[in-house]
Design an enzyme around this catalytic site. Sequence first.
Site, PDB file in Angstrom:
ATOM      1  N   CYS A   1       0.804  -1.221   0.000  1.00  0.00           N
ATOM      2  CA  CYS A   1       0.000   0.000   0.000  1.00  0.00           C
ATOM      3  C   CYS A   1       0.840   1.275   0.000  1.00  0.00           C
ATOM      4  CB  CYS A   1      -0.939  -0.025   1.192  1.00  0.00           C
ATOM      5  SG  CYS A   1      -1.827  -1.584   1.237  1.00  0.00           S
TER       6      CYS A   1
ATOM      7  N   HIS B   1      -2.723   8.454   5.524  1.00  0.00           N
ATOM      8  CA  HIS B   1      -2.907   7.083   5.033  1.00  0.00           C
ATOM      9  C   HIS B   1      -4.343   6.675   5.356  1.00  0.00           C
ATOM     10  CE1 HIS B   1      -1.946   3.173   3.586  1.00  0.00           C
ATOM     11  NE2 HIS B   1      -2.057   2.585   4.753  1.00  0.00           N
TER      12      HIS B   1
ATOM     13  N   GLU C   1      -1.587   6.547  13.556  1.00  0.00           N
ATOM     14  CA  GLU C   1      -1.453   7.742  12.719  1.00  0.00           C
ATOM     15  C   GLU C   1      -1.859   9.017  13.463  1.00  0.00           C
ATOM     16  OE1 GLU C   1      -3.246   7.279   8.853  1.00  0.00           O
ATOM     17  OE2 GLU C   1      -1.986   8.864   8.010  1.00  0.00           O
TER      18      GLU C   1
ATOM     19  N   LYS D   1      -9.597   8.087   1.439  1.00  0.00           N
ATOM     20  CA  LYS D   1     -10.052   6.689   1.368  1.00  0.00           C
ATOM     21  C   LYS D   1     -11.513   6.562   1.819  1.00  0.00           C
ATOM     22  CE  LYS D   1      -5.656   4.187   1.813  1.00  0.00           C
ATOM     23  NZ  LYS D   1      -4.646   5.195   2.189  1.00  0.00           N
TER      24      LYS D   1
ATOM     25  N   HIS E   1      -9.839   1.701  -0.054  1.00  0.00           N
ATOM     26  CA  HIS E   1      -8.394   1.522  -0.062  1.00  0.00           C
ATOM     27  C   HIS E   1      -7.972   0.861  -1.371  1.00  0.00           C
ATOM     28  CE1 HIS E   1      -4.359   0.918   0.925  1.00  0.00           C
ATOM     29  NE2 HIS E   1      -4.444   0.497   2.168  1.00  0.00           N
TER      30      HIS E   1
ATOM     31  N   PHE F   1       1.668  -2.903   4.497  1.00  0.00           N
ATOM     32  CA  PHE F   1       2.027  -4.257   4.914  1.00  0.00           C
ATOM     33  C   PHE F   1       3.543  -4.410   4.740  1.00  0.00           C
ATOM     34  CE2 PHE F   1      -1.573  -7.629   4.472  1.00  0.00           C
ATOM     35  CZ  PHE F   1      -2.351  -6.929   5.366  1.00  0.00           C
TER      36      PHE F   1
END
Lengths: 82, 731
Positions: free
Chosen positions: B148, B280, B291, B310, B315, B380
Amino acid sequence: MEKTEVAAKIKAMLIENLRIPEEILEDDSELFGGDIGLDSVDSLEIIAGIDDMFGVNMTGVDKTNFRDINALANYVVEHAEA
Amino acid sequence: MKKRCVITGLGIICPIGNNIEESWNSIKNGRSGIAKVKSVNTEGCYADLGGEVHYDALPAPQYDRSVRLCIQAAQEAIQDAGIQDKEVGVIVGSCIGGAVSIDEYLTAQKQGIQKDDCIVNMAASSIANHVSAYFGLHGATANIVNACAAGTMSISYACDLIRSGNGSMFLAGGTDPFSSLAFAGFHALHALSVESCSPLNHSNGITLGEGSGILLVEEYEHAVARGAKIYCEVAGYGVNGDAYHITAPDPTGQGQMDVIRRALHAAGVTPDDIDYVNAHGTGTAKNDEAEFLSLHTIFDGTDVSVSSTKSMTGHCLGAAGAVEAVFTVKAVSENVLPPTIGYSEEDRTALEEKAGGLDFVANDSRSKEISMAMSNSFAFGGTNASIIFAKKELQPQDTPKKKRIFITGFGQVMSQDTGTPVAGLTLDMKDFTERGVKLGVFRKLDKFSQLQLISGIDALSCAKISVTEDNERKIGMIIGTSAGPVTEVSNFQKNICEKGTTAGSAFTFPNTVYNAAGGHFSIFMKTKGYCATVANGTQAGIQSICYAYDVLQQGNEDIMLAAGTDEGSDMVTYFYEHSGINGDRTLGEGSSTICLETEASVTQREAVTYAEVAGYACTHSSGMEDYTEATAIKDAVMSALAKADMQTEDVDAVYAITGNLPDGEAQRAVLSDIFPHVETIDVRQQTGDCRAASANAQVAEAAQAIYQKKIAVALAVSYGCGSYSAIVLKG
């Protein structure tokens, strides 16, 4: 279902799905600590495997029931529909 | 002065619009593209929402959906930039690559149908090459496959390539299609939200999206010379590794904060200078908590505004960073703050508490003078990336003095060619325990990660490097691969093709992302520097070295490991047998890692140096008549020599990995034309064709030959997916 049979199936599933070497996995080996060291992602795999094999849903169940193969098998035997 | 990189074209296709105008209007109006999923069977699943692209006119049906989405976005970016030039590179970020083609292939196979045309579309390696071929381009290519964060990193890598003289224009961004693989994987991890995702708000899971965002990244002087419209400048960026967990972010936010600081430092600005952050903001509890903590720690006391787009797109995985970069560039150029949608009145009250002094843009877009904005991606495998776009003229930065880079170690684990068609390699627990790897770590490794962990550990050990708290942020890794973790991907996909979407394995899924191997390595060794995985055919095993060389030039890292890794699998064997690519050569598997180090670090550690990297070049041909593969290999070799300030006569040994088809003969003919005085060496004779591992191993062998004083100068070159990387080593 007999507990020994359930335990054997769970053991086979742990070896196959979680790549735990057969030679170190006993029915009383601590799964989430010590050498084997399973984590939260592994517990999802165990829950899915047990649901698949026995139709027993262990989502949200107290972690003491995940201590070792014996504990898992006891839970399954107690909660499996006859 | 340091070369400046600007954005001169934008293109997008995503759940909230099929082009820039539609998508940006959706952002301004806070319109969601999330609805009930149509392209994946969600029967029995606890969640069934997603952000899908509904567009019937996607071009190039011969390609995987990832490529088709990317071509659509690239087409718009090319038109927007007004370019006709063919010397344009393509750098694409992707998380799942050709997962839709793998699904199609296995689903057909289950019905007894053999769909061989899917095979060439399966690997992420093919994406940039296919996009490049569609437009007939011939600039350098790469697929950055860091899950991502990939979409963000591809933009930063394009800037690296511009600064290192490997091109002036790049189509850079990301692409990922909606797939059963990702849906089943996140479903198994219980990471999907039942309702539309609610980032920075309810934080009860993600909603998947799909799409592609492409930005034309151009060298500033080049843009000015052609009178291009300039949206903004890429002011700075950072990439690093959390070294914490394969799927979860470090809850202390240390890695996230470090990468944000890296980007700020590279841009030469402070948190006060940032007017907007595109977070993110996935909507998982773990991400959002970490975050919030990172944003508060860095930005409290500033006037920054924050949102997660998002909430509207879902996503988009490997496309996410690119789609969000497009929105961030639009925010900067139009002075509009995109919102996070989905807050009720009650939620707004709760937000006030979580927001503290920061401005979280809830529900409605707003006007604000935005001179500089940041977009963050946390992936990830623990990869973090942060990028800053600036409208205002920045203080030009001096070109950093070119650093000398040395090879100081090697690690290799390769199959042996014993004359069989396929040479496999079996590693067992003992191979790991003797390297200090415990069962809890070993269990988590798929074959691809096993190979990479061993060669990586051995390379550090050969270089006598211990990772400590003092140097952990100074050590990074770039992995090159042709096919990635193909066994784990196909096993995961086979299972869901047979048993349905609910049968996804939570255990297997994290390893289906190409950068999992790099993640496992960084978690085990605690290396927290730059990390990237490049999928780009066999030559990715050399391209990783070139990439690492550029990373070292930027000054954040002292030591970079550069690897080539490829595993064997039934699918790879089938592909090679049926395509004839390999002729009668044994197909092997393995991993090779080289340790690269700056001169300052070598001196400080009194390290043994095997060879110096004197120069490199990356080229690409789409097989067009105006720029053939023969021209591309010649350009790679000659350009690498020029950068090394050397002539062809200076080269004592040529290591080459060429193809077996007619293109391979052409490649060898070019090399013997350029180097009539030396035989080319092919390292695959002992190991079989270990693809990216072989490409990397030949550089290791060349460096050892230089160290043993058998030769003074060596050139190594390899091909793959239309790309060529050449590297010159000297004593």
